[in-house]
Structures are given as structure tokens and as C-alpha cells.
Design a protein around this motif. Structure first.
Motif, short mmCIF file in Angstrom:
data_model
loop_
_atom_site.label_atom_id
_atom_site.label_comp_id
_atom_site.label_asym_id
_atom_site.label_seq_id
_atom_site.Cartn_x
_atom_site.Cartn_y
_atom_site.Cartn_z
N GLN A 131 -38.84 -29.52 -69.50
CA GLN A 131 -39.41 -28.69 -70.56
C GLN A 131 -38.33 -27.88 -71.29
O GLN A 131 -37.38 -28.46 -71.81
CB GLN A 131 -40.50 -27.79 -69.96
N ASP A 132 -38.43 -26.56 -71.31
CA ASP A 132 -37.47 -25.75 -72.06
C ASP A 132 -36.06 -25.85 -71.51
O ASP A 132 -35.11 -25.51 -72.22
CB ASP A 132 -37.91 -24.28 -72.04
N PHE A 432 -30.65 -18.36 -75.88
CA PHE A 432 -31.58 -18.76 -76.94
C PHE A 432 -32.77 -17.80 -77.01
O PHE A 432 -33.22 -17.43 -78.09
CB PHE A 432 -32.08 -20.18 -76.70
N ALA A 433 -33.29 -17.41 -75.85
CA ALA A 433 -34.44 -16.52 -75.81
C ALA A 433 -34.11 -15.17 -76.46
O ALA A 433 -34.98 -14.56 -77.10
CB ALA A 433 -34.90 -16.31 -74.37
N ARG A 439 -42.64 -14.30 -76.50
CA ARG A 439 -43.78 -15.21 -76.61
C ARG A 439 -43.33 -16.64 -76.89
O ARG A 439 -44.01 -17.60 -76.55
CB ARG A 439 -44.73 -14.74 -77.71
N GLU A 440 -42.19 -16.79 -77.53
CA GLU A 440 -41.64 -18.12 -77.79
C GLU A 440 -40.92 -18.68 -76.57
O GLU A 440 -40.71 -19.90 -76.49
CB GLU A 440 -40.65 -18.05 -78.96
N TYR A 441 -40.54 -17.84 -75.66
CA TYR A 441 -39.75 -18.25 -74.49
C TYR A 441 -40.43 -17.75 -73.22
O TYR A 441 -40.08 -16.71 -72.68
CB TYR A 441 -38.32 -17.71 -74.60
N PRO A 442 -41.42 -18.51 -72.74
CA PRO A 442 -42.17 -18.07 -71.56
C PRO A 442 -41.34 -18.00 -70.29
O PRO A 442 -41.81 -17.45 -69.29
CB PRO A 442 -43.27 -19.12 -71.43
N ILE A 443 -40.11 -18.53 -70.32
CA ILE A 443 -39.29 -18.44 -69.10
C ILE A 443 -39.01 -16.99 -68.72
O ILE A 443 -38.78 -16.69 -67.54
CB ILE A 443 -37.96 -19.22 -69.25
N VAL A 444 -39.03 -16.07 -69.71
CA VAL A 444 -38.70 -14.68 -69.40
C VAL A 444 -39.80 -14.01 -68.58
O VAL A 444 -39.55 -13.52 -67.47
CB VAL A 444 -38.38 -13.90 -70.68
N PRO A 445 -41.05 -13.95 -69.06
CA PRO A 445 -42.09 -13.35 -68.22
C PRO A 445 -42.33 -14.13 -66.93
O PRO A 445 -42.66 -13.53 -65.91
CB PRO A 445 -43.33 -13.35 -69.12
N ARG A 446 -42.15 -15.46 -66.96
CA ARG A 446 -42.32 -16.23 -65.73
C ARG A 446 -41.26 -15.86 -64.70
O ARG A 446 -41.53 -15.83 -63.50
CB ARG A 446 -42.26 -17.73 -66.04
N THR A 447 -40.05 -15.60 -65.16
CA THR A 447 -39.00 -15.15 -64.24
C THR A 447 -39.34 -13.78 -63.66
O THR A 447 -39.14 -13.54 -62.46
CB THR A 447 -37.65 -15.09 -64.97
N TYR A 505 -37.48 -6.01 -73.90
CA TYR A 505 -37.62 -7.32 -74.54
C TYR A 505 -38.97 -7.95 -74.27
O TYR A 505 -39.61 -8.51 -75.17
CB TYR A 505 -36.50 -8.25 -74.07
N ALA A 506 -39.41 -7.89 -73.02
CA ALA A 506 -40.69 -8.50 -72.61
C ALA A 506 -41.51 -7.46 -71.86
O ALA A 506 -40.99 -6.42 -71.46
CB ALA A 506 -40.44 -9.73 -71.73
N PRO A 507 -42.81 -7.71 -71.67
CA PRO A 507 -43.64 -6.72 -70.97
C PRO A 507 -43.11 -6.41 -69.57
O PRO A 507 -42.67 -7.29 -68.84
CB PRO A 507 -45.01 -7.41 -70.90
#
Length: 529
Positions: A131-132, A432-433, A439-447, A505-507
Motif C-alpha cells: 500500500q502506501d 511525504f506525510a 487524513r491523506e496519510y493514515p500511517i500517522v494515526p495508525r502508528t 499534526y494529527a489528533p
């Protein structure tokens, strides 16, 4: 139709191949094996944290979504990977180890055809499910070169220089065509993007600072005067748009362009960490040379071995009859159709970069899942700032401790290292994120979610775990802007970087005593341009 049969044999039959390119082929395949090894070696330390069952983007979840969307049969074509059988941690590690083993045997020149096939299948299997973490042009470059090399390599278990089966002219051309497109399409992309930095020759002014993973040599290059950066910007466009056409001129011109692009690529390798990309372009450049030029550089023992090799197949007579002859004709026809298909797809991609000419798209779309006919376009728009995402954990929501990265800039007094061809995909993706929204890079909240449970596979992507006893109660991702320090700052303070805090940057995510997740604070930073 005799002329068509003769042309087909001349283009696609190894028995009538380019017998003057044996040494370049030998060198290229050794280099390709090393590049494949670097790709699999990098994955061995990351793959479980990236796409494992407890990773950031589990492959199993992705393949289930593909099946739900396309159905099983179409899903396999959309995502061609052996991970359909299993995507557990043992299978993922087997993919890396089998790939490393096959790539080393390719370097040792043991059954090149078989080893290239194994490397291609293993790497495609990862790319198709990552994926990403596999959206890089370098992945497509390696898969394209690896697939064409299946037809470029000599036959046999221990072929040596492969004088008995020279490279087919069509496979040699497609590899050179890939080399040409990597440069030329990158130049076209720069011009078509309308980026004023390329038009005004300012694109290199902050290039060394703002790339994904800078090097300490790049730090020094950044401090050279503007005229140097303007000159390299002009030289980049001249090389990509004009000089690479020397590929299609007589051999002396090809040798000249080889000695232009080789030091150029070495300069890029030392001043920026673009994984195995520049190593692959460097290896493809070897195919500009021929035996007449290279034989003088062989050790004496190798020269004797090369001169005393098997008689080339061009001197042999064709005696095959019946079924074997028909099988050979069918094989050549299949290769001809496949190569024509790849060439059409790559030409169409190049045309569409320049003008939206209505040519059939279905042949191009059909090859997309296999990444063997790609469009390239490096640095079409230059990044105008360096932003870094940092993950932080806290037990009280007031005192925050950063998770240390392995490769990304973070410690201000630590010189940026040289890691390529090693590819830290997690660190790379965060660059890149940082240029867009979470919201464009879900790897951040998933991490963030994985860190809230001290997931070991994901923690292995970091240099260390600041919460070894138990996971933090809250995790957040913040954004910094980084700059290289000046010469004076480095001399007086010993710092390579300076930075400024930009905000969340993210929630911020919190795990309560019942194991439920909730947002504590929303981000307050707008996406960068």
C-alpha cells in the motif's frame, strides 16, 4: 513473410543476439543482484512493522478489502502477490530471506534466469501488498528492470559471460529505454509542472536540505554559493532533456554520455539518500558500453576466460525440427508480443506527459499491477521547506517524550548520515506525510494507535522505546520545521540542524483504562504546500 521471421529472430532470439554486450550484461546482472539484496535486506528489519498482522498497514486487511471490492479472481490480478496464501509474520520474513538468497545467487552467477524470477516474484509480492509503503518510483524501476532482465540474462546454471546465449537485442533496448525514460521523463515532468524554481534555476538552492533523508555531504553542498546551485539546476535540465539522446547515437557518443552520467549519479548518491534508485540508474548506465571498450579493464585471467569462452550461437546452424522448432517459434512470438506490449505502454505514458493524445489505454492499465511499464518524473516540483513529524508519548498529557527515529533528522547535533541503498520506508513515508494532511496519510494515526499498546513490531521501526515498562496513556504527532545551520552556528555550537515547533499534526489519541481509544486534541497545523 520471411523478412518478418528474420526480423523477429534478430530482435528477440538470443542465438542472434548482441554478442558484443557480454561484459556489460555480466556487470549489470551482478549489480542488479546487489540492488535486489539491498531491497530485501532493508525489508527484513521493517516488513513486520509495516504490513505484518500487528503492523501499521496490515497486508491481510488490505487483501481482504481487495477481495471485497474486486472479487477473488480480479483481486489476484489487481494485487499479484504470494501473500494471498498467507500474510503472517513467518511468511513475510520468508519473503525477505528467499529474496536475499536468490539475489546472492544471482550475484554469484548461479542460474540467473531462475534467481531473477524468484527475486521478481518476491519483490512484486511485497510491493503489491504494501500500500502506501510501496508507492515509490524506485520500486517500479526495479521491477521493470528485473522483469526485462529475465529475458536479458544468459541461460544455464553457470553461464559465465554467457557467450553461448548473447542478450537479445530487444531486451537490451528495453533496458536502455528504461534508462533513457528515467532521465528524459524527469526532465519533461519538470518543464510540464510549471514549477518556477526550475525555470529560474533556483531549484537546487535548498535541495540538499529539503530532500527526504539528507546526508552530511549534502550539508556542505548546501552552503556553496548560488551560482553553483544555478549551474547544477541548468545542468540537470540539460542532461535530462538533451544529453540523454546520445543513447541513440553511435557507440562513441554512448561512451561519452556514460562518463557524464556516472559521476553525476555518484554525486547524487553521496549528497542524498534515495535508497537504491541511483544505484539502479548507475547500473543501467553500464549498458551504454560494449565489450570492445570494457575488455581492456578485465583482469588477465578473466580476459583469457572471456577469449576462450564457448562459440557464440551466431556461428551455429539451426537443426531443430518438428515440435522443438514449433515450440521455439511460439516462445519467440510470445516474447515479441510481450515486449511490444511493454514498449507501447511506456511510449503511451511518455506521450501523455506531453499531450493528452487519445491512444488506447487498456494495454497500459492491464500492466499497471505488475509495475513493469512505468512513468517516471523525479522532482517535478521542488519542496520549499523541510517539515518533520515527531511522535510523542505522555502519561499525564503535560510532559511529552519523543520517540527517537533511526534515520530521520531529529537530534540537532547529529550529522545526517549516508544510508542508501538501505531503504527506511517508514522514515521515508513520514517525509511525504509532512507535506500534506494526516487524513491523506493514515500511517500517522495508525502508528499512534500501535504505540499506545507498545506494539513491538512497530516499535522496531524506531531507534528506541521511551516507555519500556508500559505504553503511554496518550500519543500525539507534532510537526517541526527544520533548517540546516549556518557554517558559523555549526562551528560555535556544533549543531547541524535548527528547528521551530509548528504545532500538532494529527489528533492526540488516548487509551483509557477500558482499552477504548478517544481523541483528546485535534490538530492545529494546516497542510504544507
Amino acid at each position: 513473410m520471411e523478412w518478418l521471421s528474420s526480423a523477429t529472430r534478430w530482435l528477440f532470439d538470443a542465438e542472434h543476439g548482441a554478442s558484443d554486450r557480454l561484459i556489460p550484461r555480466w556487470l549489470f546482472l551482478r549489480a542488479l543482484g546487489c540492488i535486489y539484496f539491498s531491497a530485501f535486506f532493508s525489508l527484513a528489519f521493517q516488513i513486520r512493522g509495516l504490513i505484518g498482522p500487528n503492523g501499521i498497514l496490515p497486508a491481510n486487511d488490505y487483501l481482504q478489502a481487495v477481495t471485497h471490492t474486486f472479487g477473488h479472481a480480479r483481486g489476484i490480478w489487481f494485487a499479484p502477490t504470494v501473500l494471498w496464501f498467507s500474510s503472517g509474520p513467518h511468511m513475510l520474513m520468508a519473503l525477505c530471506w528467499v529474496g536475499m538468497g536468490a539475489s546472492m545467487l544471482l550475484v554469484l552467477n548461479l542460474w540467473p534466469h531462475g534467481m531473477l524470477a524468484i527475486c521478481f516474484v518476491c519483490f512484486l509480492s511485497f510491493v503489491s501488498a504494501a500500500q502506501d509503503f510501496s508507492g515509490y518510483q524506485s520500486d517500479g524501476m526495479l521491477l521493470e528492470a528485473g522483469f526485462i532482465s529475465l529475458f536479458f540474462a544468459p541461460s544455464g546454471m553457470r553461464p559465465g559471460f554467457g557467450k553461448a546465449s548473447p542478450p537479445s537485442r530487444a531486451s537490451l533496448f528495453l533496458l536502455q529505454w528504461e534508462w533513457f525514460r528515467i532521465y528524459f521523463e524527469s526532465g519533461v515532468a519538470k518543464m510540464m509542472s510549471g514549477d518556477p524554481e526550475w525555470r529560474h534555476f533556483t531549484a537546487m538552492d535548498e535541495y540538499y536540505q529539503n530532500g527526504p533523508l539528507p546526508t552530511w555531504i549534502g550539508w556542505y553542498m548546501q552552503h556553496l554559493p548560488h551560482w553553483f546551485h544555478a549551474s547544477t539546476a541548468f545542468a540537470t535540465l540539460a542532461l535530462e532533456l538533451v544529453l540523454v539522446w546520445m543513447l541513440f547515437l553511435p557507440r562513441h557518443w554512448r561512451i561519452v554520455i556514460f562518463f557524464i552520467v556516472t559521476p553525476w549519479e555518484l554525486g547524487v548518491i553521496f549528497t542524498a539518500n534515495y535508497t537504491f534508485l541511483n544505484y539502479l540508474v548507475l547500473a543501467l548506465g553500464v549498458l551504454l558500453l560494449d565489450d570492445e571498450f570494457l575488455v581492456r579493464f578485465l583482469p588477465r585471467r578473466w580476459k583469457q576466460s572471456f577469449a576462450a569462452g564457448a562459440t557464440t550461437a551466431n556461428d551455429q546452424t539451426e537443426t531443430s525440427e518438428g515440435f522443438r522448432h514449433q515450440l521455439k517459434v511460439a516462445k519467440l512470438s510470445l516474447i515479441a508480443v510481450l515486449f511490444a506490449w511493454i514498449f507501447y505502454a511506456t511510449v503511451a505514458e511518455l506521450i501523455w506527459m506531453i499531450a493528452p493524445i487519445p491512444v488506447p489505454t487498456s494495454p497500459v492499465v492491464a500492466l499497471e499491477p505488475f509495475r513493469i511499464a512505468n512513468r517516471y518524473g523525479l522532482f517535478a516540483v521542488m519542496t520549499r521547506g523541510r517539515y518533520e513529524i515527531e511522535f510523542q508519548g505522555s502519561d499525564d498529557g503535560k510532559t511529552w517524550t519523543a520517540y527517537p527515529f533511526r534515520y530521520k533528522p531529529q537530534e540537532l547535533n547529529k550529522p545526517p548520515g549516508i544510508y542508501a541503498p538501505y531503504q527506511p520506508r517508514f522514515d521515508w513515508n513520514l517525509w511525504f506525510a509532512s507535506l500534506g494532511s494526516w487524513r491523506e496519510y493514515p500511517i500517522v494515526p495508525r502508528t499512534e494507535i500501535r504505540l499506545l499498546s507498545n506494539e513491538s513490531d512497530v516499535l522496531n521501526l524506531f531507534k528506541g522505546n521511551p516507555f519500556p515498562q508500559k505504553p503511554p496513556r496518550q500519543v500525539r504527532a507534532v510537526l517541526w520545521q527544520y533548517w540546516f545551520t549556518t557554517m558559523a552556528e555549526k562551528r560555535t555550537q556544533g549543531l547541524w540542524w535548527r528547528r521551530q515547533f509548528l504545532g500538532l499534526y494529527a489528533p492526540t489519541i488516548e487509551r483509557d483504562s477500558d482499552g477504548n481509544l478517544s481523541w483528546v486534541e485535534a490538530p492545529n497545523v494546516l497542510p504544507r504546500q
